[in-house]
Design a protein around this motif. Structure first.
Motif, PDB file in Angstrom:
ATOM      1  N   HIS A  52      48.879  45.280  55.925  1.00 31.83           N
ATOM      2  CA  HIS A  52      49.085  46.682  55.558  1.00 31.83           C
ATOM      3  C   HIS A  52      47.965  47.166  54.634  1.00 31.83           C
ATOM      4  O   HIS A  52      47.439  48.274  54.804  1.00 31.83           O
ATOM      5  CB  HIS A  52      50.442  46.817  54.855  1.00 31.83           C
ATOM      6  CG  HIS A  52      50.924  48.227  54.732  1.00 31.83           C
ATOM      7  ND1 HIS A  52      51.438  48.941  55.786  1.00 31.83           N
ATOM      8  CD2 HIS A  52      50.957  49.062  53.658  1.00 31.83           C
ATOM      9  CE1 HIS A  52      51.783  50.157  55.374  1.00 31.83           C
ATOM     10  NE2 HIS A  52      51.493  50.255  54.089  1.00 31.83           N
ATOM     11  N   ALA A  53      47.606  46.326  53.674  1.00 30.49           N
ATOM     12  CA  ALA A  53      46.530  46.691  52.744  1.00 30.49           C
ATOM     13  C   ALA A  53      45.197  46.805  53.466  1.00 30.49           C
ATOM     14  O   ALA A  53      44.400  47.725  53.200  1.00 30.49           O
ATOM     15  CB  ALA A  53      46.432  45.650  51.619  1.00 30.49           C
ATOM     16  N   LEU A  54      44.937  45.891  54.396  1.00 35.47           N
ATOM     17  CA  LEU A  54      43.688  45.930  55.157  1.00 35.47           C
ATOM     18  C   LEU A  54      43.619  47.176  56.030  1.00 35.47           C
ATOM     19  O   LEU A  54      42.562  47.818  56.145  1.00 35.47           O
ATOM     20  CB  LEU A  54      43.560  44.671  56.022  1.00 35.47           C
ATOM     21  CG  LEU A  54      43.372  43.354  55.270  1.00 35.47           C
ATOM     22  CD1 LEU A  54      43.423  42.175  56.243  1.00 35.47           C
ATOM     23  CD2 LEU A  54      42.051  43.354  54.513  1.00 35.47           C
ATOM     24  N   ARG A  71      49.879  55.855  51.590  1.00 33.80           N
ATOM     25  CA  ARG A  71      50.596  54.999  52.541  1.00 33.80           C
ATOM     26  C   ARG A  71      50.519  53.520  52.185  1.00 33.80           C
ATOM     27  O   ARG A  71      51.182  52.694  52.817  1.00 33.80           O
ATOM     28  CB  ARG A  71      50.006  55.200  53.948  1.00 33.80           C
ATOM     29  CG  ARG A  71      50.224  56.581  54.535  1.00 33.80           C
ATOM     30  CD  ARG A  71      51.706  56.891  54.740  1.00 33.80           C
ATOM     31  NE  ARG A  71      52.342  55.936  55.618  1.00 33.80           N
ATOM     32  CZ  ARG A  71      52.402  56.051  56.948  1.00 33.80           C
ATOM     33  NH1 ARG A  71      51.853  57.106  57.529  1.00 33.80           N
ATOM     34  NH2 ARG A  71      52.999  55.144  57.682  1.00 33.80           N
ATOM     35  N   THR A  72      49.699  53.172  51.201  1.00 30.51           N
ATOM     36  CA  THR A  72      49.605  51.761  50.807  1.00 30.51           C
ATOM     37  C   THR A  72      50.878  51.336  50.095  1.00 30.51           C
ATOM     38  O   THR A  72      51.648  52.153  49.589  1.00 30.51           O
ATOM     39  CB  THR A  72      48.403  51.526  49.872  1.00 30.51           C
ATOM     40  OG1 THR A  72      48.540  52.335  48.695  1.00 30.51           O
ATOM     41  CG2 THR A  72      47.097  51.886  50.571  1.00 30.51           C
ATOM     42  N   ASP A  73      51.097  50.037  50.041  1.00 31.23           N
ATOM     43  CA  ASP A  73      52.261  49.464  49.367  1.00 31.23           C
ATOM     44  C   ASP A  73      51.886  49.172  47.918  1.00 31.23           C
ATOM     45  O   ASP A  73      50.880  48.501  47.658  1.00 31.23           O
ATOM     46  CB  ASP A  73      52.677  48.181  50.089  1.00 31.23           C
ATOM     47  CG  ASP A  73      54.007  47.645  49.594  1.00 31.23           C
ATOM     48  OD1 ASP A  73      54.427  48.019  48.478  1.00 31.23           O
ATOM     49  OD2 ASP A  73      54.624  46.848  50.321  1.00 31.23           O
ATOM     50  N   PRO A 125      43.952  47.464  48.638  1.00 31.86           N
ATOM     51  CA  PRO A 125      43.415  48.512  49.528  1.00 31.86           C
ATOM     52  C   PRO A 125      42.155  49.173  48.974  1.00 31.86           C
ATOM     53  O   PRO A 125      41.281  49.576  49.746  1.00 31.86           O
ATOM     54  CB  PRO A 125      44.569  49.519  49.615  1.00 31.86           C
ATOM     55  CG  PRO A 125      45.793  48.739  49.276  1.00 31.86           C
ATOM     56  CD  PRO A 125      45.348  47.739  48.253  1.00 31.86           C
ATOM     57  N   LEU A 126      42.074  49.276  47.646  1.00 31.40           N
ATOM     58  CA  LEU A 126      40.891  49.887  47.039  1.00 31.40           C
ATOM     59  C   LEU A 126      39.654  49.006  47.251  1.00 31.40           C
ATOM     60  O   LEU A 126      38.560  49.508  47.507  1.00 31.40           O
ATOM     61  CB  LEU A 126      41.108  50.103  45.543  1.00 31.40           C
ATOM     62  CG  LEU A 126      42.316  50.940  45.123  1.00 31.40           C
ATOM     63  CD1 LEU A 126      42.316  51.146  43.608  1.00 31.40           C
ATOM     64  CD2 LEU A 126      42.319  52.280  45.839  1.00 31.40           C
ATOM     65  N   VAL A 127      39.838  47.697  47.126  1.00 31.76           N
ATOM     66  CA  VAL A 127      38.725  46.769  47.347  1.00 31.76           C
ATOM     67  C   VAL A 127      38.258  46.857  48.796  1.00 31.76           C
ATOM     68  O   VAL A 127      37.052  46.932  49.083  1.00 31.76           O
ATOM     69  CB  VAL A 127      39.142  45.326  47.000  1.00 31.76           C
ATOM     70  CG1 VAL A 127      38.014  44.352  47.333  1.00 31.76           C
ATOM     71  CG2 VAL A 127      39.528  45.210  45.531  1.00 31.76           C
ATOM     72  N   VAL A 128      39.220  46.862  49.727  1.00 29.73           N
ATOM     73  CA  VAL A 128      38.881  46.958  51.149  1.00 29.73           C
ATOM     74  C   VAL A 128      38.143  48.260  51.434  1.00 29.73           C
ATOM     75  O   VAL A 128      37.115  48.278  52.120  1.00 29.73           O
ATOM     76  CB  VAL A 128      40.161  46.872  52.009  1.00 29.73           C
ATOM     77  CG1 VAL A 128      39.829  47.125  53.476  1.00 29.73           C
ATOM     78  CG2 VAL A 128      40.825  45.518  51.851  1.00 29.73           C
ATOM     79  N   ALA A 129      38.668  49.372  50.894  1.00 32.03           N
ATOM     80  CA  ALA A 129      38.038  50.679  51.117  1.00 32.03           C
ATOM     81  C   ALA A 129      36.610  50.702  50.589  1.00 32.03           C
ATOM     82  O   ALA A 129      35.703  51.242  51.226  1.00 32.03           O
ATOM     83  CB  ALA A 129      38.868  51.777  50.448  1.00 32.03           C
ATOM     84  N   ARG A 130      36.409  50.087  49.432  1.00 33.03           N
ATOM     85  CA  ARG A 130      35.076  50.095  48.826  1.00 33.03           C
ATOM     86  C   ARG A 130      34.096  49.263  49.650  1.00 33.03           C
ATOM     87  O   ARG A 130      32.937  49.656  49.830  1.00 33.03           O
ATOM     88  CB  ARG A 130      35.163  49.533  47.407  1.00 33.03           C
ATOM     89  CG  ARG A 130      33.876  49.521  46.636  1.00 33.03           C
ATOM     90  CD  ARG A 130      33.347  50.892  46.385  1.00 33.03           C
ATOM     91  NE  ARG A 130      34.323  51.776  45.765  1.00 33.03           N
ATOM     92  CZ  ARG A 130      34.035  52.963  45.264  1.00 33.03           C
ATOM     93  NH1 ARG A 130      32.801  53.407  45.290  1.00 33.03           N
ATOM     94  NH2 ARG A 130      34.970  53.720  44.740  1.00 33.03           N
ATOM     95  N   VAL A 131      34.534  48.143  50.172  1.00 36.90           N
ATOM     96  CA  VAL A 131      33.663  47.312  51.010  1.00 36.90           C
ATOM     97  C   VAL A 131      33.298  48.062  52.288  1.00 36.90           C
ATOM     98  O   VAL A 131      32.132  48.076  52.711  1.00 36.90           O
ATOM     99  CB  VAL A 131      34.350  45.967  51.341  1.00 36.90           C
ATOM    100  CG1 VAL A 131      33.547  45.203  52.392  1.00 36.90           C
ATOM    101  CG2 VAL A 131      34.516  45.124  50.078  1.00 36.90           C
ATOM    102  N   ILE A 132      34.291  48.702  52.907  1.00 36.29           N
ATOM    103  CA  ILE A 132      34.033  49.482  54.124  1.00 36.29           C
ATOM    104  C   ILE A 132      33.041  50.603  53.834  1.00 36.29           C
ATOM    105  O   ILE A 132      32.092  50.836  54.598  1.00 36.29           O
ATOM    106  CB  ILE A 132      35.347  50.083  54.675  1.00 36.29           C
ATOM    107  CG1 ILE A 132      36.286  48.970  55.152  1.00 36.29           C
ATOM    108  CG2 ILE A 132      35.052  51.065  55.794  1.00 36.29           C
ATOM    109  CD1 ILE A 132      35.800  48.221  56.360  1.00 36.29           C
ATOM    110  N   GLN A 133      33.247  51.296  52.721  1.00 36.24           N
ATOM    111  CA  GLN A 133      32.351  52.394  52.363  1.00 36.24           C
ATOM    112  C   GLN A 133      30.925  51.899  52.137  1.00 36.24           C
ATOM    113  O   GLN A 133      29.963  52.544  52.562  1.00 36.24           O
ATOM    114  CB  GLN A 133      32.853  53.116  51.111  1.00 36.24           C
ATOM    115  CG  GLN A 133      32.037  54.352  50.763  1.00 36.24           C
ATOM    116  CD  GLN A 133      32.567  55.082  49.541  1.00 36.24           C
ATOM    117  OE1 GLN A 133      33.395  54.565  48.806  1.00 36.24           O
ATOM    118  NE2 GLN A 133      32.093  56.291  49.329  1.00 36.24           N
ATOM    119  N   ALA A 134      30.796  50.754  51.476  1.00 34.67           N
ATOM    120  CA  ALA A 134      29.459  50.202  51.238  1.00 34.67           C
ATOM    121  C   ALA A 134      28.760  49.887  52.561  1.00 34.67           C
ATOM    122  O   ALA A 134      27.565  50.181  52.734  1.00 34.67           O
ATOM    123  CB  ALA A 134      29.565  48.942  50.375  1.00 34.67           C
TER     124      ALA A 134
END
Length: 303
Positions: free
Chosen positions: A59-61, A166-168, A175-184
């Motif tokens: 869910h977080a990913l 929508r995150t848990d 989710p913030l770490v995942v979002a930041r990696v994707i953005q980078a």
């Protein structure tokens, strides 16, 4: 009350980050500044994992990836819009759509807002337009294409807030770490595309010819630039923490529309810093927007 406080803190922190990003963009391309800041922002988030907790579930990913892609699309399209149209018009358009999209989604999902809260949200949206509107004239024409790109950019930022909602809460800042990696990843891909295009253009133009592309180094080497961009990345990461916390600090379904509108008030932080640090003068319209924005925030806190 706490939702409003955290949401407003997130907006002001975003404003500080944007101010620093603007300062850094005076000596480097904006997409390069954003790409560096995206990587820098991973560091404080990872360092905060033991304190704030992170559980990397499916869910977080999923929602972290949606947030990262949506935020990246928002930033890239914002740059594209501002490159072809007047900033004083397109910047408020982006902010308004960023605020309105989550509000619409929340209402469609069944969120019921009281008349006072509705009036405060409308006032906050008006404040965004007033604050982000510059009194400086622009010779750049306004086009439907520019408006469309700005609107889609705002929708991207709105989807970012929806994804965080929508995150848990049990997943913490994962989710913030995942979002930041994707953005980078997305931003550095954009940098590579820009570099490739610049090299092709430079190769096609004679050296020293009028209109030849700028062949200056891609990154400034002076210390001030790196201090500013590193601070930009840290503030941006912190803003995301505040926004996610605001969305999950209570079980009130109205948190999504309220936080989205507060988040759109980020130009207040940027403009206040520009006035204090750069001695930029505020127009009467912008001052009215600042007062209206804080009044709307106070009203939402009491509603």
């Amino acid at each position: 009350m706490l939702t409003v406080v955290l949401g407003l803190l997130g907006a002001m922190t975003y404003g500080v980050s944007d101010f620093l990003g603007g300062v850094g963009s005076r000596t480097a391309r904006p997409i390069v500044v954003t790409a560096i800041a995206a990587v820098v922002g991973i560091v404080p988030l990872v360092a905060a994992v033991p304190l704030l907790h992170a559980r990397f579930t499916g869910h977080a990913l999923l929602w972290g990836s949606v947030a990262g892609i949506a935020g990246s699309v928002g930033v890239l399209l914002l740059y594209a819009a501002l490159a072809i149209g007047p900033m004083s018009v397109l910047s408020p358009v982006t902010s308004v759509f960023a605020a309105v999209v989550p509000v619409v989604v929340g209402v469609v999902a069944g969120v019921r807002l009281g008349p006072v809260a509705i009036a405060a949200i409308i006032a906050a949206v008006v404040a965004v337009v007033l604050v982000a509107t510059s009194s400086n004239g622009s010779s750049t024409p306004l086009t439907l294409r520019g408006l469309g790109i700005a609107a889609v950019s705002g929708c991207g930022f709105g989807v970012l807030v929806i994804a965080y909602a929508r995150t848990d809460a049990a997943d913490g800042i994962a989710p913030l770490v995942v979002a930041r990696v994707i953005q980078a990843i997305v931003m550095w891909t954009g940098v590579l595309v820009v570099v490739a295009r610049s090299r092709r253009a430079a190769a096609a133009a004679p050296a020293g010819a009028e209109g030849a592309p700028d062949r200056a180094p891609l990154l400034p080497v002076h210390r001030r630039f790196w201090v500013v961009v590193v601070a930009c990345g840290c503030f941006d990461a912190s803003a995301n923490v505040f926004i996610q916390a605001a969305l999950h600090v209570s079980d009130d379904p109205a948190a999504l529309p309220v936080v989205s509108v507060l988040d759109a008030l980020y130009p207040i932080g940027t403009i206040l810093l520009a006035a204090i640090v750069l001695r930029e003068r505020l127009s009467r319209v912008q001052v009215a927007g600042l007062v209206l924005g804080f009044a709307a925030s106070a009203t939402l806190a009491l509603a």
